[in-house]
Write a protein that holds these residues in place. Structure first.
Motif, PDB file in Angstrom:
ATOM      1  N   PRO A   1     -28.018 -19.303  34.363  1.00 21.05           N
ATOM      2  CA  PRO A   1     -28.732 -18.132  34.836  1.00 21.05           C
ATOM      3  C   PRO A   1     -30.296 -18.404  33.927  1.00 21.05           C
ATOM      4  N   ASN A   2     -31.333 -17.765  34.427  1.00 22.97           N
ATOM      5  CA  ASN A   2     -32.571 -18.091  33.705  1.00 22.97           C
ATOM      6  C   ASN A   2     -33.021 -16.619  32.968  1.00 22.97           C
ATOM      7  N   GLU A   3     -34.218 -16.512  32.516  1.00 22.90           N
ATOM      8  CA  GLU A   3     -34.516 -15.427  31.812  1.00 22.90           C
ATOM      9  C   GLU A   3     -34.519 -13.945  32.762  1.00 22.90           C
ATOM     10  N   ALA A   4     -34.996 -14.181  34.010  1.00 19.64           N
ATOM     11  CA  ALA A   4     -34.772 -13.039  34.850  1.00 19.64           C
ATOM     12  C   ALA A   4     -33.337 -12.569  34.997  1.00 19.64           C
ATOM     13  N   THR A   5     -32.463 -13.620  35.105  1.00 21.69           N
ATOM     14  CA  THR A   5     -31.100 -13.303  35.172  1.00 21.69           C
ATOM     15  C   THR A   5     -30.423 -12.514  34.108  1.00 21.69           C
ATOM     16  N   LEU A   6     -30.750 -13.186  32.906  1.00 19.20           N
ATOM     17  CA  LEU A   6     -30.181 -12.396  31.781  1.00 19.20           C
ATOM     18  C   LEU A   6     -30.779 -11.196  31.442  1.00 19.20           C
ATOM     19  N   THR A   7     -32.197 -10.873  31.769  1.00 22.08           N
ATOM     20  CA  THR A   7     -32.596  -9.686  31.500  1.00 22.08           C
ATOM     21  C   THR A   7     -32.218  -8.633  32.585  1.00 22.08           C
ATOM     22  N   ALA A   8     -31.664  -8.828  33.726  1.00 20.46           N
ATOM     23  CA  ALA A   8     -31.150  -7.871  34.539  1.00 20.46           C
ATOM     24  C   ALA A   8     -30.084  -7.529  34.012  1.00 20.46           C
ATOM     25  N   VAL A   9     -28.749  -8.518  33.751  1.00 24.79           N
ATOM     26  CA  VAL A   9     -27.698  -8.217  33.079  1.00 24.79           C
ATOM     27  C   VAL A   9     -27.820  -7.677  31.749  1.00 24.79           C
ATOM     28  N   ALA A  10     -28.617  -7.875  30.927  1.00 22.20           N
ATOM     29  CA  ALA A  10     -28.879  -6.988  29.722  1.00 22.20           C
ATOM     30  C   ALA A  10     -29.159  -5.586  30.082  1.00 22.20           C
ATOM     31  N   ARG A  11     -29.930  -5.344  31.008  1.00 21.46           N
ATOM     32  CA  ARG A  11     -30.109  -3.756  31.234  1.00 21.46           C
ATOM     33  C   ARG A  11     -28.872  -3.249  31.888  1.00 21.46           C
ATOM     34  N   LEU A  12     -27.887  -3.859  32.811  1.00 13.08           N
ATOM     35  CA  LEU A  12     -26.649  -3.457  33.032  1.00 13.08           C
ATOM     36  C   LEU A  12     -25.940  -3.051  31.995  1.00 13.08           C
ATOM     37  N   ALA A  13     -25.919  -3.879  30.880  1.00 12.99           N
ATOM     38  CA  ALA A  13     -25.277  -3.656  29.761  1.00 12.99           C
ATOM     39  C   ALA A  13     -25.534  -2.477  28.993  1.00 12.99           C
ATOM     40  N   ALA A  14     -26.749  -2.419  28.686  1.00 12.54           N
ATOM     41  CA  ALA A  14     -27.257  -1.197  27.943  1.00 12.54           C
ATOM     42  C   ALA A  14     -27.089   0.294  28.767  1.00 12.54           C
ATOM     43  N   ALA A  15     -27.124  -0.045  30.251  1.00  4.11           N
ATOM     44  CA  ALA A  15     -26.777   1.246  30.711  1.00  4.11           C
ATOM     45  C   ALA A  15     -25.316   1.610  30.482  1.00  4.11           C
ATOM     46  N   LYS A  16     -24.504   0.675  30.310  1.00  2.00           N
ATOM     47  CA  LYS A  16     -23.099   1.150  29.884  1.00  2.00           C
ATOM     48  C   LYS A  16     -23.072   1.562  28.323  1.00  2.00           C
ATOM     49  N   GLY A  17     -24.204   1.290  27.659  1.00  2.00           N
ATOM     50  CA  GLY A  17     -24.254   1.622  26.292  1.00  2.00           C
ATOM     51  C   GLY A  17     -23.644   0.545  25.548  1.00  2.00           C
ATOM     52  N   ASP A  18     -23.622  -0.672  25.944  1.00  2.00           N
ATOM     53  CA  ASP A  18     -23.241  -1.887  25.249  1.00  2.00           C
ATOM     54  C   ASP A  18     -24.322  -2.850  24.794  1.00  2.00           C
ATOM     55  N   GLY A  19     -24.936  -2.195  23.816  1.00  2.00           N
ATOM     56  CA  GLY A  19     -26.083  -2.841  23.092  1.00  2.00           C
ATOM     57  C   GLY A  19     -25.932  -4.292  22.472  1.00  2.00           C
ATOM     58  N   ASP A  20     -24.637  -4.519  22.115  1.00  3.81           N
ATOM     59  CA  ASP A  20     -24.007  -5.658  21.445  1.00  3.81           C
ATOM     60  C   ASP A  20     -24.143  -6.681  22.570  1.00  3.81           C
ATOM     61  N   TYR A  21     -23.481  -6.407  23.772  1.00  2.30           N
ATOM     62  CA  TYR A  21     -23.436  -7.409  24.840  1.00  2.30           C
ATOM     63  C   TYR A  21     -24.935  -7.932  25.343  1.00  2.30           C
ATOM     64  N   ALA A  22     -25.747  -6.624  25.257  1.00  6.57           N
ATOM     65  CA  ALA A  22     -27.030  -7.009  25.956  1.00  6.57           C
ATOM     66  C   ALA A  22     -27.912  -7.960  24.745  1.00  6.57           C
ATOM     67  N   PHE A  23     -27.766  -7.703  23.561  1.00  9.39           N
ATOM     68  CA  PHE A  23     -28.155  -8.577  22.490  1.00  9.39           C
ATOM     69  C   PHE A  23     -27.621 -10.035  22.623  1.00  9.39           C
ATOM     70  N   GLY A  24     -26.312 -10.039  22.687  1.00  8.28           N
ATOM     71  CA  GLY A  24     -25.651 -11.215  22.651  1.00  8.28           C
ATOM     72  C   GLY A  24     -26.305 -12.171  23.814  1.00  8.28           C
ATOM     73  N   LEU A  25     -26.649 -11.588  24.890  1.00  4.37           N
ATOM     74  CA  LEU A  25     -27.195 -12.404  26.025  1.00  4.37           C
ATOM     75  C   LEU A  25     -28.630 -13.207  25.565  1.00  4.37           C
TER      76      LEU A  25
END
Length: 542
Positions: A90-114
Motif C-alpha cells: 500500500p502507498n499513502e493514498a491506499t492507507l488514507t482511503a482505508v483510514a477514512r473507512l476506519a474513521a467512518a466505523k468510529g474506529d480511530g485507533d485503527y485509522a491512527f494505527g495505519l
C-alpha cells in the motif's frame, strides 16, 4: 444518458476492467464498481495497484452517503485485504482511503494505527492521512488520543491547518482542558492568523462557557508580561490566562488608529520575535559572507555596531531609479533627498541611513551639481557606500534586521537572495518593517507599515482580539471578536478616551458589558482621529 461507447475488439480482461472502472469512478457509481470488482475476482482477472486504489477511493468517498455506507465499509476492507493477499504494497493514498473507512466505523485507533505503520511501507504520511483519526477522536471527545495524533504529526513535520486546529480547540473546550485551549489559540494565531466563522464560533463558545470563565489568575506580574510581549514581537505574551471573572464576547471592528471600537484596546503591528530576529540576522550575515567578499561585509558589520542608532534604512538605488525609465531618466538625487528629509522630519530629527553602491556614489560626487549634497550626507553619517563587486541588497537588508528598524524600498524582495532566507516569517517581517513610496506628480508619499496586524492578539491585560475572515477589502470594515473580562471594559473605555481625547460612541462601548455577539456592527463607529508618530525602532506600545 448518452449512447454507451462500443467496446473495442480484442481488449484483454484487464484493459476492459480498467476502462469500465474509470467510467464508474467518473459517475461515482459504487454499486457498479463493486459488481465489476467481484466479477474480476471470480474470473481471476489480474488487478493492479491503480485499480484497487481507485476502488478504495470510491468506497471511502461513499461513506458519507447513508444509503451506501454499509456497502462501502464491507467492500472497502475486503479490497484492502485483497491487496495484502496478492502482495501489493500500500502507498499513502491506499492507507488514507482505508483510514477514512476506519474513521467512518468510529474506529480511530485503527485509522491512527495505519498512519503509524506507514514507515513499514516506505510511505510518508500527509495531512489528509492524519485527518480521519484526528477528527474521529475529536468527535468522540477522546481528547488525549487526538493530542497524540497531533504530536505524531509534528514529529514527522506535518503541519496542522485551521480545520485540524479548530477540531483540537473544540475537543479541548468541550472536555474542559483550559491549558490546551490556550495552546491551540496560540497555534491558530501563529499558523492561521485570520479565522473562519466556524472557528470563531468555537472560540466564542469557550469564552462564554462555565469552564472558560473559571480560568485565570488574579495577580499577574505586569513587568514580566510587558517584557514577554516585547520579546515576542508584540500582540501576545503566551504566559497563560490573566484575570478573573466572566468574559464579555462581542463582534466589533478595529478603527484605522488600531483601537478596538468595542473595548478601546490598542492592537499591535506584530513583529517577529527576538529569537527569530537574531536567527534572521545571523542567517543573512552568513549567506552574505558566502557570496560577498568576507572582509567587506565584516567591515560593514563592525561599522554598524558603532553607528547603529538609525530608525530607518533607505535602499538608495531603488529610490533613485524609481520611474526613471524614460529618455532623459537616470539616477534621481532629488527623489532620494526627498525621502531622506521626510524620514528626518517624521522621526524627530534623526537622519536615516542610505545604502548606495560605490559606483553610484562616485558618479554623484563627480557631478558638480550633486557633490555638495553628497558630501553633507557623508558628514552627517547618512550615506554608506558598498564596495565594488558587492550586492547592496545584503547590506540594507542586514542593517534593517539587525537594528529592528524601517526599510524604505519598493523592492518586493522575491529574488533568489530572499528565497534563501525562507518565507515562513519573512512576510510577517516585511509587513512590520517595509515602507513603500510613490512620487505622484513629484510629491513624495510614504506608505508606512500598518498600525496593527490582522492576526489573533492577546494583550498584556489578558484580553483577546480575533479577526474573522470575510469578503471585506477595507480593514476598518472587517469583523473581529473582542473578548475581555467584564471588569476591564469600563476601565479600558476611560483610559482610551482620556489618552486619545476621542469620543467612541458610548452606546457601542457600553454594549461590551453584555454577552451578545452579533449586535455591535455599526461600521460608522470608529475611533480614527488620533495623530500617530511613526518611529522605526520596535518599541513597547505607549
Amino acid at each position: 444518458m448518452g449512447t454507451p461507447k462500443k467496446k473495442k475488439k480484442n481488449q484483454t480482461p484487464e484493459t476492459q476492467f480498467h476502462s469500465d472502472l474509470n467510467l464508474c469512478s467518473k459517475n461515482k457509481d459504487l454499486h457498479g464498481a463493486i459488481s465489476l470488482y467481484k466479477s474480476a475476482i471470480a474470473n481471476n482477472t489480474r488487478l493492479n495497484h491503480h485499480n484497487l486504489n481507485a476502488l478504495l477511493y470510491l468506497c471511502s468517498n461513499s461513506v458519507t452517503d447513508p444509503s451506501l455506507k454499509a456497502l462501502a465499509l464491507e467492500n472497502g476492507f475486503h479490497i484492502f485485504d485483497q491487496m495484502s493477499s496478492i502482495g501489493i504494497v500500500p502507498n499513502e493514498a491506499t492507507l488514507t482511503a482505508v483510514a477514512r473507512l476506519a474513521a467512518a466505523k468510529g474506529d480511530g485507533d485503527y485509522a491512527f494505527g495505519l498512519v503509524k505503520r506507514m514507515g513499514e511501507y516506505n510511505a510518508l504520511p500527509r495531512l489528509r492521512t492524519y485527518d480521519p483519526a484526528l477528527y474521529c477522536f475529536c468527535e468522540k471527545l477522546e481528547a488525549e488520543k487526538a493530542y497524540e495524533v497531533e504530536e505524531h504529526m509534528c514529529s514527522v513535520g506535518v503541519t496542522a491547518e485551521e480545520p485540524e486546529l479548530a477540531a483540537l480547540l473544540k475537543v479541548s473546550s468541550e472536555t474542559g482542558r483550559e491549558e490546551r485551549v490556550y495552546q491551540y489559540l496560540h497555534k491558530l494565531r501563529s499558523l492561521v492568523r485570520v479565522v473562519s466563522e466556524a472557528t470563531a464560533k468555537i472560540i466564542e463558545d469557550w469564552f462564554k462557557g462555565k469552564k472558560g470563565c473559571e480560568v485565570g489568575e488574579v495577580n499577574s506580574e505586569v513587568g514580566k508580561i510587558e517584557e514577554a510581549v516585547s520579546r515576542n514581537g508584540g500582540g501576545w505574551h503566551g504566559l497563560g490566562w490573566i484575570g478573573k471573572g466572566d468574559w464579555v464576547v462581542n463582534r466589533t471592528r478595529i478603527g484605522l488608529s488600531g483601537h478596538c471600537c468595542c473595548c478601546g484596546e490598542k492592537l499591535f503591528c506584530v513583529d517577529i520575535d527576538d529569537n527569530e530576529t537574531e536567527r534572521f540576522a545571523k542567517s543573512m550575515a552568513s549567506l552574505a559572507m558566502e557570496r560577498e567578499v568576507m572582509s567587506n561585509f565584516s567591515e560593514f558589520q563592525d561599522w554598524l555596531e558603532k553607528h547603529g542608532d538609525y530608525e530607518a534604512i533607505v535602499d538608495g538605488a531603488n529610490v533613485g531609479l524609481y520611474q526613471q525609465n524614460f529618455a532623459d531618466g537616470g539616477f534621481s538625487v532629488s527623489q532620494l533627498d526627498a525621502v531622506v528629509k521626510e524620514l528626518y522630519n517624521r522621526s524627530g530629527k534623526k537622519w536615516p541611513l542610505v545604502i548606495l553602491h560605490n559606483k553610484r556614489s562616485r558618479a554623484l560626487l563627480e557631478n558638480a551639481s550633486y557633490r555638495k549634497l553628497v558630501d553633507e550626507w557623508v558628514d552627517k553619517g547618512i550615506l554608506y557606500t558598498t564596495p565594488n563587486g558587492s550586492n547592496d541588497d545584503w547590506y540594507w537588508l542586514y542593517a534593517t534586521v539587525k537594528l529592528k528598524c524601517l526599510l524604505v524600498t519598493n523592492d518586493e524582495m522575491r529574488d533568489h537572495i530572499f528565497e534563501l532566507l525562507g518565507s515562513s516569517f519573512f512576510l510577517k517581517w516585511k509587513e512590520r518593517h517595509q515602507v513603500k513610496y510613490t512620487f505622484a506628480k513629484g510629491t513624495l508619499q510614504l506608505q508606512m507599515p500598518p498600525l496593527y496586524s490582522s492576526v489573533i492578539q492577546e494583550s498584556e491585560k489578558g484580553t483577546w482580539h480575533v479577526p474573522i475572515a470575510d469578503d471585506c477589502t477595507e480593514e476598518s470594515e472587517k469583523k473581529w471578536l473582542c473578548i475581555t473580562r467584564s471588569s476591564e471594559v469600563l476601565q479600558n473605555k476611560e483610559t482610551f478616551q482620556k489618552s486619545n481625547n476621542l469620543s467612541c460612541d458610548d452606546k457601542l462601548l457600553r454594549s461590551c458589558t453584555s454577552t451578545t455577539s452579533h449586535d455591535n456592527m455599526d461600521s460608522s463607529q470608529t475611533c480614527d482621529n488620533e495623530n500617530v508618530a511613526v518611529t522605526g525602532k520596535r518599541k513597547e506600545r505607549s
